[in-house]
Design an enzyme around this catalytic site. Structure first.
Site, short mmCIF file in Angstrom:
data_model
loop_
_atom_site.label_atom_id
_atom_site.label_comp_id
_atom_site.label_asym_id
_atom_site.label_seq_id
_atom_site.Cartn_x
_atom_site.Cartn_y
_atom_site.Cartn_z
N TYR A 141 -11.22 22.59 -35.25
CA TYR A 141 -11.61 22.80 -33.44
C TYR A 141 -11.30 21.52 -32.88
O TYR A 141 -12.02 20.43 -33.24
CB TYR A 141 -12.77 23.21 -33.21
CG TYR A 141 -13.18 23.72 -31.77
CD1 TYR A 141 -12.36 24.61 -30.91
CD2 TYR A 141 -14.05 23.04 -31.11
CE1 TYR A 141 -12.41 24.63 -29.61
CE2 TYR A 141 -14.09 23.31 -29.55
CZ TYR A 141 -13.56 24.31 -28.84
OH TYR A 141 -13.56 24.24 -27.56
N ASP A 236 -10.45 13.05 -35.05
CA ASP A 236 -11.61 13.91 -34.19
C ASP A 236 -12.96 13.62 -34.50
O ASP A 236 -13.37 14.46 -35.27
CB ASP A 236 -10.94 15.11 -33.89
CG ASP A 236 -12.09 15.89 -32.89
OD1 ASP A 236 -13.04 15.21 -32.34
OD2 ASP A 236 -11.73 16.95 -32.36
N LYS A 264 -20.22 14.35 -27.83
CA LYS A 264 -21.50 14.81 -28.59
C LYS A 264 -22.47 13.43 -28.59
O LYS A 264 -23.10 13.09 -27.49
CB LYS A 264 -21.50 15.56 -29.71
CG LYS A 264 -20.45 16.95 -29.43
CD LYS A 264 -20.43 17.78 -30.47
CE LYS A 264 -19.85 19.20 -29.91
NZ LYS A 264 -18.52 19.47 -30.61
#
Ligand SMILES: *Cc1c(COP(=O)(O)O)cnc(C)c1O
Length: 428
Positions: A141, A236, A264
């Site tokens: 994702y 990522d 995050k």
């Protein structure tokens, strides 16, 4: 109002009653607890329940909630003004800290979400190479931008069909899909499209299909293939960044990408993300180069203050990653012990403070393997964990996030909860 009452009202106002789909608890057939506050390792709902938190806001709260240093930094910054839309010294200091921790981040840009970071990194890679195609992996994702909402179901080189309504097929035509931990599937794409591939993007530890670690040699293989074809390798690290190590997965595995995305943890719980990498690629971004990318709230002073405070805490305490490893190993061990004791068909995957239990008898190395998991078993396990005051992700496809604020009492409670949850599944 209790959670049930608020949820009913929320469903009138927001799709599914939530602002992000996994929060809706549909996969486990429940209504979500509405959260009132959180402190250290614990999260409290409006119904008066206190849980041990293994979601940690999906990653950012690696040190637990409401750390005094972060909260104070946020308040101090907010008092000076919540947004200027102009450069600040704080952004420069944070960028310098990031580059010190992750040397491959020669230059960077701050944005507001992981989605935006990835979308921008891909645009930069396309602008830099003058190529259109990108490669992503099934089950990885990278946020919800149009071109990345593809996992293509089963099989390699299959139709790159969008996963979401509202995404024109044309937007995903240039997205090629490979299989995680399968270098041959990558090589086949490069054999066919090689010189047209701008970027290959990967979660160096896949953590959005449950946790699936890279097998020995996989990341290095990606480095070698992309180098050979002049393709930009993007890690990522929105989840793994500042979590597996201060230098992220690239440091942990010793493989250096051309570009990296962070989110995050880097925002300390505020909306902030970063993308960056090699200078010659980042020089393509406007105003120095032709690749447009901008943001009204980018580098927001309150978010920057939170991120800076978070990174200072992580940099100032070199033992934090050892403690996370110890706590996580202990929880992994509780899972393994119970799996054996109750003869459960399950796999436990873990890298550092990221882990997953998959209810399948097949080793989980790719999305195909993940999909053999018994979701009904997961839902049963989830309910017992919740009844034992464990706040865990309500989906088989999300990670179990360990934080450094967990106390000895929390860990013992967790061990008992895991034993109880898996004991209920012995008739599997
Ligand atoms: C969470 C996540 C994103 C998206 O970040 P948002 O801030 O939710 O937009 C991108 N990539 C990975 C690996 C993620 O885990």
């Amino acid at each position: 109002m209790n959670s049930q009452e608020i949820f009913s009202k929320a469903c009138e106002l927001m799709p599914g009653g939530v602002n992000s789909p996994v929060r809706a608890y549909r996969a486990v057939g429940m209504t979500p607890p509405f959260i009132e506050r959180a402190e250290e390792s614990h999260i409290f709902d409006v119904d008066g329940n206190k849980y041990v938190d293994y979601v940690g806001s999906w990653g950012p709260m690696i040190l637990g909630h409401a750390r005094e240093e972060v909260v104070r930094a946020v308040i101090t910054a907010a008092v000076r003004g919540t947004s200027f839309g102009a450069p600040t010294n704080g952004e420069v200091e944070l960028a310098q800290m990031i580059r010190n921790a992750v040397p491959s981040m020669e230059m960077m840009r701050m944005v507001n979400s992981g989605t935006e970071a990835v979308m921008s990194a891909i645009r930069a890679a396309r602008g830099y190479t003058g190529r259109d195609y990108i490669v992503k992996f099934e089950g990885c994702y990278h946020g919800h931008s149009d071109g990345l909402l593809v996992k293509a179901g089963s099989g390699l080189l299959t139709e790159n069909v969008p996963d979401s309504a509202g995404v024109p097929k044309a937007f995903t035509d240039t997205t090629l899909i490979a299989r995680y931990n399968d270098l041959e599937s990558v090589q086949r794409l490069f054999d066919q499209y090689g010189e047209k591939i701008a970027a290959l993007i990967v979660e160096p530890v896949a953590a959005n299909m449950g946790v699936v670690p890279p097998e020995e040699g996989f990341l290095q293989g990606l480095r070698d293939i992309t180098k050979q074809y002049g393709t930009v390798l993007i890690f990522d690290e929105v989840i793994t960044g500042f979590r597996l190590a201060l230098g992220g997965a690239q440091d942990y595995y010793g493989v250096t990408p051309d570009m990296t995305t962070f989110g995050k943890i880097v925002g300390g719980g505020m909306p902030m993300a970063v993308y960056g990498g090699r200078r010659e690629i980042m020089d393509c971004i406007s105003p120095t180069g032709p690749v447009y990318q901008a943001g009204t709230l980018s580098g927001n002073p309150v978010a920057v203050a939170a991120g800076t405070a978070m990174l200072k805490l992580l940099m100032g305490d070199t033992a934090v990653y050892e403690r996370l490893e110890e706590k996580s190993a202990r929880i992994e061990n509780a899972f393994r012990t119970a799996v054996e004791k109750y003869h459960i068909k399950a796999q436990v995957n873990r890298v550092g403070s990221l882990m997953s239990i998959f209810f399948t008898d097949r080793p989980v190395k790719s999305f195909d393997d993940v999909q053999t998991s018994d979701l009904a078993q997961f839902a049963k396990y989830f309910r017992v964990m919740k009844a034992h005051s464990m706040y865990i992700a309500p989906s088989q496809y999300e990670a179990f996030f360990v934080n450094d604020a967990l106390s000895e009492a929390d860990l013992q409670m967790t061990e008992r909860a895991i034993d109880a949850a898996l004991s209920k599944l012995f008739d599997a």
